[in-house]
Design a protein around this motif. Structure first.
Motif, mmCIF file in Angstrom:
data_model
loop_
_atom_site.group_PDB
_atom_site.id
_atom_site.type_symbol
_atom_site.label_atom_id
_atom_site.label_comp_id
_atom_site.label_asym_id
_atom_site.label_seq_id
_atom_site.Cartn_x
_atom_site.Cartn_y
_atom_site.Cartn_z
ATOM 1 N N VAL A 131 0.844 -1.207 0.000
ATOM 2 C CA VAL A 131 0.000 0.000 0.000
ATOM 3 C C VAL A 131 0.874 1.250 0.000
ATOM 4 C CG1 VAL A 131 -1.809 1.302 1.196
ATOM 5 C CG2 VAL A 131 -1.888 -1.200 1.185
ATOM 6 N N THR A 132 1.987 1.212 0.719
ATOM 7 C CA THR A 132 2.838 2.405 0.736
ATOM 8 C C THR A 132 3.439 2.652 -0.651
ATOM 9 O OG1 THR A 132 3.224 2.176 3.102
ATOM 10 C CG2 THR A 132 4.787 3.532 1.886
ATOM 11 N N TYR A 134 1.925 1.941 -3.437
ATOM 12 C CA TYR A 134 0.781 2.527 -4.148
ATOM 13 C C TYR A 134 0.611 3.995 -3.762
ATOM 14 C CZ TYR A 134 -4.123 3.245 -5.529
ATOM 15 O OH TYR A 134 -5.284 3.738 -6.074
ATOM 16 N N ASP A 135 0.657 4.271 -2.461
ATOM 17 C CA ASP A 135 0.448 5.641 -1.979
ATOM 18 C C ASP A 135 1.533 6.592 -2.480
ATOM 19 O OD1 ASP A 135 -1.934 5.091 -0.671
ATOM 20 O OD2 ASP A 135 -1.041 4.909 1.316
ATOM 21 N N ARG A 138 0.574 7.305 -6.091
ATOM 22 C CA ARG A 138 -0.663 8.083 -6.129
ATOM 23 C C ARG A 138 -0.414 9.527 -5.670
ATOM 24 N NH1 ARG A 138 -4.776 9.584 -6.512
ATOM 25 N NH2 ARG A 138 -6.811 8.618 -6.282
ATOM 26 N N HIS A 139 0.358 9.666 -4.606
ATOM 27 C CA HIS A 139 0.702 10.986 -4.064
ATOM 28 C C HIS A 139 1.462 11.816 -5.089
ATOM 29 C CE1 HIS A 139 1.817 13.990 -1.094
ATOM 30 N NE2 HIS A 139 3.089 13.788 -1.317
#
Lengths: 157, 157
Positions: A131-132, A134-135, A138-139
């Motif tokens: 998830v990190t 991905y984040d 995305r960020h």
């Protein structure tokens, strides 16, 4: 999830091409100065997946040197990890819930049950890095959505 | 993981007190303008946990209105969710792997096996919101580490 991760990286590489910056620059990005950059989030996600499978199946996992530097190399690492996961004989996981696991980071003489390790360490640890990663993307503007994150599940009718 | 999440929020509230800003402001923060803010990440993590337990145990989950606005209210939501999870009779989960689940977001007449829903939708979905909540706090300066994320697992000797 590793297959999904590889697809997010492909989208990041496309954006780099479109905006004309080196794709490898994605690998340096972090959400905080004392968090791992994308490169190490991906390496850690791969290791998390590799170790949980190997420990629960009681087999020796392949070694990886963590020496990837480029987008191509990190994608090859994901592929190698998926290949290893596919190679694990499901029969070897029988009884894994009750297996006594001695982990390198536990105090001497201590162990955890396979089931506790899976649910309370390995899964949160794996998803933390996935998830990190991905984040981070995305960020920093990669056009991803929840569907890219989750992928598809087998639907019946 | 929800217990850990509540502890991260406590650390965020402490930082707000120390730096003299309203703790509720944390709830507005996002990693990207088209991602949910912290408030909704926490609501979604709570819902993800609630729905997977209810669906696999074949019981009706409590309703939550998603009308939390303050730090206190969102912490009460986490408590209510943990209370519900604790109330689920483990015996009701027997056979859940093979249960046919009809989900509101599936096309009519389609279903998924309980096991596929758990592994390929519910777990990634839950962790998506949990880790993104963590990443929002971490990105904005809350002093958290991997140990705060994972919590502890039962160790034997």
């Amino acid at each position: 999830m590793l297959k999904n991760l590889a697809a997010w990286l492909d989208k990041a590489a496309e954006l780099a091409k479109e905006k004309e910056f080196p794709a490898d620059r994605w690998l340096e990005l972090r959400l905080a100065p004392d968090m791992y950059p994308l490169l190490r989030q991906v390496q850690s996600a791969c290791d998390a997946a590799k170790f949980v499978a190997a420990r629960l199946a009681d087999i020796t996992p392949p070694k990886h040197e963590d020496n990837e530097k480029t987008f191509e190399e990190i994608k090859a690492r994901i592929d190698a990890t998926m290949e290893f996961l596919d190679s694990v004989d499901a029969a070897k996981l029988e009884g894994a819930a009750d297996r006594k696991l001695v982990l390198p980071f536990l105090p001497e003489g201590k162990w955890v049950r396979g089931e506790d390790y899976l649910a309370e360490f390995a899964l949160p640890n794996f998803y933390f890095h996935i998830v990190t990663a991905y984040d981070i993307l995305r960020h920093n503007g990669v056009a991803l959505g929840k569907r890219d994150f989750i992928g598809s599940m087998p639907i019946q009718d």
